[in-house]
Design a protein around this motif. Sequence first.
Motif, mmCIF file in Angstrom:
data_model
loop_
_atom_site.group_PDB
_atom_site.id
_atom_site.type_symbol
_atom_site.label_atom_id
_atom_site.label_comp_id
_atom_site.label_asym_id
_atom_site.label_seq_id
_atom_site.Cartn_x
_atom_site.Cartn_y
_atom_site.Cartn_z
ATOM 1 N N LEU A 1 29.924 19.068 5.940
ATOM 2 C CA LEU A 1 30.267 20.167 6.839
ATOM 3 C C LEU A 1 29.007 20.749 7.465
ATOM 4 C CD1 LEU A 1 32.899 21.510 7.775
ATOM 5 C CD2 LEU A 1 32.476 23.306 6.101
ATOM 6 N N GLN A 2 27.991 20.998 6.661
ATOM 7 C CA GLN A 2 26.722 21.498 7.204
ATOM 8 C C GLN A 2 26.105 20.498 8.170
ATOM 9 O OE1 GLN A 2 23.869 22.686 4.296
ATOM 10 N NE2 GLN A 2 24.969 24.536 3.706
ATOM 11 N N ALA A 3 26.248 19.210 7.883
ATOM 12 C CA ALA A 3 25.621 18.185 8.705
ATOM 13 C C ALA A 3 26.100 18.240 10.152
ATOM 14 C CB ALA A 3 25.889 16.796 8.118
ATOM 15 N N VAL A 4 27.345 18.672 10.369
ATOM 16 C CA VAL A 4 27.891 18.788 11.721
ATOM 17 C C VAL A 4 27.798 20.218 12.238
ATOM 18 C CG1 VAL A 4 29.975 18.536 13.130
ATOM 19 C CG2 VAL A 4 29.439 16.838 11.377
ATOM 20 N N ALA A 5 28.095 21.190 11.366
ATOM 21 C CA ALA A 5 28.177 22.582 11.817
ATOM 22 C C ALA A 5 26.818 23.176 12.153
ATOM 23 C CB ALA A 5 28.860 23.427 10.744
ATOM 24 N N HIS A 6 25.819 22.949 11.327
ATOM 25 C CA HIS A 6 24.539 23.627 11.541
ATOM 26 C C HIS A 6 23.825 23.209 12.834
ATOM 27 C CE1 HIS A 6 23.689 25.647 7.405
ATOM 28 N NE2 HIS A 6 24.883 25.922 7.885
ATOM 29 N N PRO A 7 23.834 21.935 13.214
ATOM 30 C CA PRO A 7 23.259 21.611 14.525
ATOM 31 C C PRO A 7 23.958 22.301 15.694
ATOM 32 C CG PRO A 7 23.397 19.638 13.184
ATOM 33 C CD PRO A 7 24.125 20.720 12.436
ATOM 34 N N LEU A 8 25.261 22.583 15.560
ATOM 35 C CA LEU A 8 25.972 23.318 16.613
ATOM 36 C C LEU A 8 25.429 24.730 16.773
ATOM 37 C CD1 LEU A 8 29.666 22.288 15.819
ATOM 38 C CD2 LEU A 8 28.274 21.485 17.718
ATOM 39 N N LEU A 9 24.884 25.291 15.677
ATOM 40 C CA LEU A 9 24.374 26.655 15.683
ATOM 41 C C LEU A 9 22.856 26.712 15.878
ATOM 42 C CD1 LEU A 9 26.416 28.041 12.642
ATOM 43 C CD2 LEU A 9 26.993 28.199 15.074
ATOM 44 N N THR B 1 40.685 19.437 9.849
ATOM 45 C CA THR B 1 42.107 19.426 10.186
ATOM 46 C C THR B 1 42.782 20.679 9.616
ATOM 47 O OG1 THR B 1 42.162 17.007 10.103
ATOM 48 C CG2 THR B 1 44.275 18.163 9.966
ATOM 49 N N PRO B 2 43.527 21.427 10.422
ATOM 50 C CA PRO B 2 44.279 22.571 9.889
ATOM 51 C C PRO B 2 45.370 22.101 8.926
ATOM 52 C CG PRO B 2 44.002 22.775 12.265
ATOM 53 C CD PRO B 2 43.583 21.388 11.901
ATOM 54 N N ALA B 3 45.530 22.840 7.830
ATOM 55 C CA ALA B 3 46.533 22.498 6.818
ATOM 56 C C ALA B 3 46.866 23.755 6.033
ATOM 57 C CB ALA B 3 46.005 21.405 5.883
ATOM 58 N N GLN B 4 47.823 23.646 5.138
ATOM 59 C CA GLN B 4 48.213 24.766 4.291
ATOM 60 C C GLN B 4 47.744 24.514 2.861
ATOM 61 O OE1 GLN B 4 52.456 25.390 4.727
ATOM 62 N NE2 GLN B 4 52.167 26.572 6.598
ATOM 63 N N LEU B 5 47.350 25.601 2.191
ATOM 64 C CA LEU B 5 46.905 25.523 0.806
ATOM 65 C C LEU B 5 47.310 26.814 0.103
ATOM 66 C CD1 LEU B 5 45.167 23.932 -1.325
ATOM 67 C CD2 LEU B 5 43.242 25.358 -0.579
ATOM 68 N N ALA C 1 35.076 24.798 16.982
ATOM 69 C CA ALA C 1 34.184 23.704 17.362
ATOM 70 C C ALA C 1 34.305 22.532 16.395
ATOM 71 C CB ALA C 1 32.745 24.205 17.416
ATOM 72 N N LEU C 2 34.491 22.809 15.111
ATOM 73 C CA LEU C 2 34.626 21.740 14.118
ATOM 74 C C LEU C 2 35.964 21.019 14.243
ATOM 75 C CD1 LEU C 2 33.055 23.590 11.069
ATOM 76 C CD2 LEU C 2 32.047 21.698 12.359
ATOM 77 N N ILE C 3 37.006 21.753 14.617
ATOM 78 C CA ILE C 3 38.291 21.098 14.885
ATOM 79 C C ILE C 3 38.177 20.222 16.126
ATOM 80 C CG2 ILE C 3 40.695 21.504 15.563
ATOM 81 C CD1 ILE C 3 40.650 23.999 13.781
ATOM 82 N N ASP C 4 37.513 20.727 17.177
ATOM 83 C CA ASP C 4 37.314 19.936 18.394
ATOM 84 C C ASP C 4 36.507 18.674 18.112
ATOM 85 O OD1 ASP C 4 38.744 21.761 19.871
ATOM 86 O OD2 ASP C 4 36.977 22.786 20.682
ATOM 87 N N ALA C 5 35.563 18.762 17.160
ATOM 88 C CA ALA C 5 34.745 17.599 16.792
ATOM 89 C C ALA C 5 35.504 16.631 15.896
ATOM 90 C CB ALA C 5 33.472 18.063 16.094
#
Length: 267
Positions: free
Chosen positions: A253-261, A204-208, A196-200
């Motif tokens: 991250l919480q600002a977007v993720a937590h309302p989704l939940l 961004t997916p990356a390597q680390l 959901a966060l990628i869709d929003a």
Amino acid sequence: MSQPWVPFDDRGLAYGDGVFETVLLHDGQPVLWQQHVERLLEGCQRLMIDPPSPAALSATWQAAPTVGWEVLKIIVTRGSGGRGYAIPDVAAPRLMSRRVPFQPDSSAWSQGVSVRICSLRLARQPRLAGIKHLNRLENVLARQEWQATDYREGLLADNHGLVVEATSMNLFWEQNGCIMTPTLDQCGVEGTLRAALIDAQLVTPAQLAIDEVAAVDRLWLANSVQGVWPVNALWTAEGAPLRRWGAPRHDPLQAVAHPLLGYPATS
């Protein structure tokens, strides 16, 4: 529909031949339901298991109205039978579910958590990457690496040294103002909150590399049940401190993720 027992010859029990989902329910309604269904169907397709019907899946949560938070676990196995690893000529997949009360750990949202790096390395297998199959032995072994309550989670890298996930949560980091999450095309679970966060377009997916985790600006763990946990301290597998992060004044991250939940953002 919940089944009270599993036959001895069930292939999910014998071989991990199946998939599962862990779904947050709020007042009886599933959170991120479409993402959970899509991942379950993708898992069934990869394993070549006939998936449950939409009606059968919806029946797992469409019970009497409830108030508050619950967790629903759905398990789909190939069913019984077959000779050794060979699948039966006619398989009858088995659907099981259970829902239990749940209370999220809001202190982890605001205070953050301490995590360690695991010594176990995940094997790469692209055909299983992303799906939530029943064979989680690598995660079980990794979770046995610590018993101390000082650590809430452990970080896992693959056998190429790239960070993948935590034992039961996805990983996110911020560097130079960008929020990223590991690319999971070789191993690991593609979490529904992560999707959901990628869709929003927030993540961004990356390597680390695992050796570079201590150098990032911020670090989080998250999933669709627990929400977002900021990491405030990172330790080696041997128990040596690697890095501490201060509490941010604003958590993007919480600002977007937590309302989704349906959870509150804490900052």
